[in-house]
Design a protein around this motif. Sequence first.
Motif, PDB file in Angstrom:
ATOM      1  N   SER A  75       6.743  13.112   7.639  1.00 31.02           N
ATOM      2  CA  SER A  75       8.112  13.599   7.529  1.00 31.02           C
ATOM      3  C   SER A  75       8.398  14.280   6.199  1.00 31.02           C
ATOM      4  CB  SER A  75       9.084  12.430   7.714  1.00 31.02           C
ATOM      5  OG  SER A  75       8.853  11.472   6.710  1.00 31.02           O
ATOM      6  N   SER A  76       7.400  14.464   5.342  1.00 28.44           N
ATOM      7  CA  SER A  76       7.647  15.032   4.023  1.00 28.44           C
ATOM      8  C   SER A  76       6.516  15.974   3.633  1.00 28.44           C
ATOM      9  CB  SER A  76       7.763  13.914   2.992  1.00 28.44           C
ATOM     10  OG  SER A  76       7.871  14.443   1.704  1.00 28.44           O
ATOM     11  N   SER A 131       3.007  12.202   4.024  1.00 24.30           N
ATOM     12  CA  SER A 131       3.685  11.559   5.140  1.00 24.30           C
ATOM     13  C   SER A 131       4.005  12.626   6.181  1.00 24.30           C
ATOM     14  CB  SER A 131       4.973  10.899   4.644  1.00 24.30           C
ATOM     15  OG  SER A 131       5.699  10.395   5.728  1.00 24.30           O
ATOM     16  N   ILE A 173      -0.580   1.433   2.819  1.00 28.95           N
ATOM     17  CA  ILE A 173      -1.047   2.455   3.757  1.00 28.95           C
ATOM     18  C   ILE A 173      -2.533   2.211   3.988  1.00 28.95           C
ATOM     19  CG2 ILE A 173      -1.346   4.916   4.147  1.00 28.95           C
ATOM     20  CD1 ILE A 173       1.000   5.357   2.212  1.00 28.95           C
ATOM     21  N   TYR A 218       1.029  10.082  11.091  1.00 30.53           N
ATOM     22  CA  TYR A 218       1.961   9.341  10.261  1.00 30.53           C
ATOM     23  C   TYR A 218       1.651   9.626   8.789  1.00 30.53           C
ATOM     24  CZ  TYR A 218       2.935   6.653  14.474  1.00 30.53           C
ATOM     25  OH  TYR A 218       3.268   6.273  15.738  1.00 30.53           O
ATOM     26  N   HIS A 219       0.364   9.556   8.445  1.00 30.79           N
ATOM     27  CA  HIS A 219      -0.093   9.879   7.094  1.00 30.79           C
ATOM     28  C   HIS A 219      -1.357  10.724   7.209  1.00 30.79           C
ATOM     29  CE1 HIS A 219       2.330   6.257   6.310  1.00 30.79           C
ATOM     30  NE2 HIS A 219       2.699   6.952   5.259  1.00 30.79           N
ATOM     31  N   ARG A 223       8.426   1.680   8.407  1.00 32.02           N
ATOM     32  CA  ARG A 223       6.979   1.550   8.478  1.00 32.02           C
ATOM     33  C   ARG A 223       6.539   0.565   9.550  1.00 32.02           C
ATOM     34  NH1 ARG A 223       3.687   1.846   4.348  1.00 32.02           N
ATOM     35  NH2 ARG A 223       2.190   2.041   6.009  1.00 32.02           N
ATOM     36  N   GLU A 241       5.554   2.426  12.581  1.00 35.07           N
ATOM     37  CA  GLU A 241       4.294   3.142  12.363  1.00 35.07           C
ATOM     38  C   GLU A 241       3.112   2.199  12.510  1.00 35.07           C
ATOM     39  OE1 GLU A 241       4.302   5.004   8.576  1.00 35.07           O
ATOM     40  OE2 GLU A 241       6.008   6.281   9.045  1.00 35.07           O
ATOM     41  N   VAL A 251       2.843  11.506  -0.887  1.00 32.38           N
ATOM     42  CA  VAL A 251       3.258  10.126  -1.105  1.00 32.38           C
ATOM     43  C   VAL A 251       2.407   9.502  -2.214  1.00 32.38           C
ATOM     44  CG1 VAL A 251       3.498   7.867  -0.017  1.00 32.38           C
ATOM     45  CG2 VAL A 251       3.951   9.933   1.291  1.00 32.38           C
ATOM     46  N   MET A 296      -4.875   6.465   8.022  1.00 32.07           N
ATOM     47  CA  MET A 296      -4.430   7.839   7.851  1.00 32.07           C
ATOM     48  C   MET A 296      -5.396   8.786   8.532  1.00 32.07           C
ATOM     49  SD  MET A 296      -5.327   8.246   3.838  1.00 32.07           S
ATOM     50  CE  MET A 296      -4.509   6.746   3.449  1.00 32.07           C
TER      51      MET A 296
END
Length: 187
Positions: free
Chosen positions: A102-103, A100, A146, A82-83, A58, A61, A107, A149
């Motif tokens: 990458s997912s 996220s 976070i 990133y988010h 993070r 990021e 989150v 976003m």
Amino acid sequence: MALSEVSHRVRMLIGHQCRSVLALEPMARFLSQTVSQPEIREEGNEVVNPTFVNRNPRNLEQMALAVKQRGWKTTWPHQEFYHRLVFNRTHRHVTAQVFSGSSRVPVLSCSTMEWAVKKELGSTHCVVACQAVGEVLAHRCQQAGITRMVYRAIPWTYRSDAVQSFRTAMKEGGIILSEPRRKYIGT
């Protein structure tokens, strides 16, 4: 030595009576002694490890140095984030999720289907419900660390009162609904 004798000697130590050191010598074994301070070597503390490994992804990021997955230009919504915040309102419930980059699994999420949110509301699909979901999700995002976003609302629903109250609640909760541009170093 009896307990009363020890308490008498402690009272005499605390009191303002002056005694000679010889009279208190038998009591010396009960008193704590000061420990000598260890010697500090400054040359050992100033050395920095030359092979530092960043174990917190993070950090990059937050400094806008991490690589964002770009995806295709023709896909919607864009994959460069990133988010990403996704807000969904149906005829029964309001749901907001943070994904996220990458997912595909959220989150963080918040919904009016959760009992803690639902019991405070009169209706689970009105404008007040959207605002409540925004406030709770902003608090959860702050706790997770976070604070920035991407939020791209569907263009034909952007101007509705529900979406505007949700955005306002997120902003008042300390969430910035845009991400910084990626910084390129040494290219």
